[in-house]
Enzyme design. Sequence first.
Site, PDB file in Angstrom:
ATOM      1  CG  ASP A   1       7.460  -6.653  -8.422  1.00  0.00           C
ATOM      2  OD1 ASP A   1       7.816  -5.546  -7.968  1.00  0.00           O
ATOM      3  OD2 ASP A   1       6.401  -6.814  -9.053  1.00  0.00           O
TER       4      ASP A   1
ATOM      5  N   GLY B   1       0.824  -1.206   0.000  1.00  0.00           N
ATOM      6  CA  GLY B   1       0.000   0.000   0.000  1.00  0.00           C
ATOM      7  C   GLY B   1       0.852   1.246   0.000  1.00  0.00           C
TER       8      GLY B   1
ATOM      9  CG  HIS C   1       8.153  -3.502  -5.188  1.00  0.00           C
ATOM     10  ND1 HIS C   1       7.067  -3.852  -5.943  1.00  0.00           N
ATOM     11  CD2 HIS C   1       7.644  -2.737  -4.179  1.00  0.00           C
ATOM     12  CE1 HIS C   1       5.970  -3.320  -5.436  1.00  0.00           C
ATOM     13  NE2 HIS C   1       6.305  -2.631  -4.374  1.00  0.00           N
TER      14      HIS C   1
ATOM     15  CB  SER D   1       4.754  -3.474  -1.560  1.00  0.00           C
ATOM     16  OG  SER D   1       4.964  -2.108  -1.834  1.00  0.00           O
ATOM     17  CG  MET D   2       5.007   0.666   1.667  1.00  0.00           C
ATOM     18  SD  MET D   2       6.660   1.135   2.245  1.00  0.00           S
ATOM     19  CE  MET D   2       6.351   1.511   3.957  1.00  0.00           C
TER      20      MET D   2
END
Length: 219
Positions: free
Chosen positions: A191, A87, A141, A116-117
């Site tokens: 990624d 997000g 990433h 991700s986050m």
Amino acid sequence: MPVGVPKVPFLNPNPDPEPDSVEEELDSMEEKATWVDLYNRLYRQRLLFLGKDLEEEVANNIVGLMIHLNIEDPFWTQTLYINCLGGFIIPGLAIYDTIGFVEPDVKTICLGIAASMASVVLVGGTVTERCAFPNARVMIHEPRVKDFEDEFSEVLLEGQVFKKLRDTIVYIYIQRTNKPAWVIVRDLQKDTFMSATEAITYGILDGVYVSEDEDEEWS
């Protein structure tokens, strides 16, 4: 038809005088139990869940709970379960910073995926207390520019802010994994998916939960 969040009974921990029989005790418990939603019940045991995209409301709820539980008991370990595709950067950093702010250890557990986050939140848990279930996945990433607006007049300013945020994320991975900077920068350019065991080798996790039939909790 959606199931929604199930309700479960919660019994006030203040005990009554000892009942005369087991039947009376069960009847008394059933009468005095309050039905609350599942996650409301679990957070009372210091079990928190990040199961939606990282946005302001989700992050604020988790941050608020962590601070509230810290005030209630600064020594009871909090556990944050993560199954999240990522997000926005700022809400993710809010949770990451709160983990370091509260006094108790914060155990982070990945089930499903921490991408991700969400992987930043995962790696931010107390060292030796970051773990996952065997089939969980981790993905890292570079931060994406979706956190910013596209108006041309703000591109330069937003570019400067984004670069600082990107550098912050890179530094977090370096600090928390003990990987060289060039390795982190290289792997964030795409990624990069990892299994639970690969994430241990990388330094994001400290262990993997095994089944109850095994002799040890970690592998």
